[in-house]
Scaffold this motif. Structure first.
Motif, PDB file in Angstrom:
ATOM      1  N   SER A  30       0.840  -1.196   0.000  1.00 11.79           N
ATOM      2  CA  SER A  30       0.000   0.000   0.000  1.00 11.79           C
ATOM      3  C   SER A  30       0.879   1.252   0.000  1.00 11.79           C
ATOM      4  N   PHE A  32       0.963   5.670  -0.915  1.00 12.40           N
ATOM      5  CA  PHE A  32       0.265   6.909  -1.242  1.00 12.40           C
ATOM      6  C   PHE A  32       0.963   7.507  -2.448  1.00 12.40           C
ATOM      7  N   GLN A  46      -3.654   9.698  -3.761  1.00  5.98           N
ATOM      8  CA  GLN A  46      -4.535   8.634  -3.288  1.00  5.98           C
ATOM      9  C   GLN A  46      -3.707   7.388  -2.998  1.00  5.98           C
ATOM     10  N   ARG A  47      -4.321   6.464  -2.316  1.00  2.83           N
ATOM     11  CA  ARG A  47      -3.662   5.200  -1.992  1.00  2.83           C
ATOM     12  C   ARG A  47      -3.808   4.232  -3.165  1.00  2.83           C
ATOM     13  N   LYS A 118      -6.780   0.742  -7.386  1.00  7.10           N
ATOM     14  CA  LYS A 118      -7.245   1.946  -6.690  1.00  7.10           C
ATOM     15  C   LYS A 118      -8.444   1.534  -5.848  1.00  7.10           C
TER      16      LYS A 118
END
Length: 140
Positions: A30, A32, A46-47, A118
């Motif tokens: 994960s 950013f 966004q991650r 996403k």
């Protein structure tokens, strides 16, 4: 013992002599990032969740038990994070391609598979996630 039995035993001996084929997988990395078609996605960020698979083939680490004789998955994660965070791409296709190319350039892998997801895509419908996958083979 029949001739067929002898052939079967020869096949077993060949299988026992071959080295195992190694696949390294990383799931759920994960990060950013600032990728996306819209300027807002690239600006706000966004991650992304990345899954990776590297086909190593035969690997000395199966015998030596040394990380130096394989691909260090911790190092792979650092390389992927660097590629994913050092510049912005509009499409996940381009991002996955850049990651796959870097992994093939940097490591002795036969093939590389990269999936970028996403979890909160900017679309007006409820979805769990959207993702893109890229598969690359080493030259030669």
């Amino acid at each position: 013992m029949s001739a067929d039995d002898d052939d079967f035993e020869d096949d077993l001996d060949d299988d026992e002599a071959s080295e195992p084929v190694v696949t390294i997988e990383v799931n759920g990395l994960s990060l950013f990032t600032h990728h996306g078609v819209s300027e807002a996605e690239r600006e706000v960020g966004q991650r992304l969740v990345l899954d990776l698979r590297l086909e190593v083939g035969e690997c000395d680490a199966t015998i030596t038990d040394r990380v130096e004789d394989t691909i260090d998955y911790g190092e792979v994660c650092q390389v992927v994070a660097l590629v994913a965070q050092q510049r912005s791409y509009r499409t996940l296709e381009r991002l996955c391609s850049a990651i796959a190319d870097r992994l093939l350039d940097q490591y002795d892998a036969e093939t590389v598979w990269v999936k970028a997801s996403k979890p909160e895509p900017p679309i007006p419908l409820p979805v769990e996630d959207v993702s893109v996958e890229v598969f690359r083979e080493a030259d030669g």
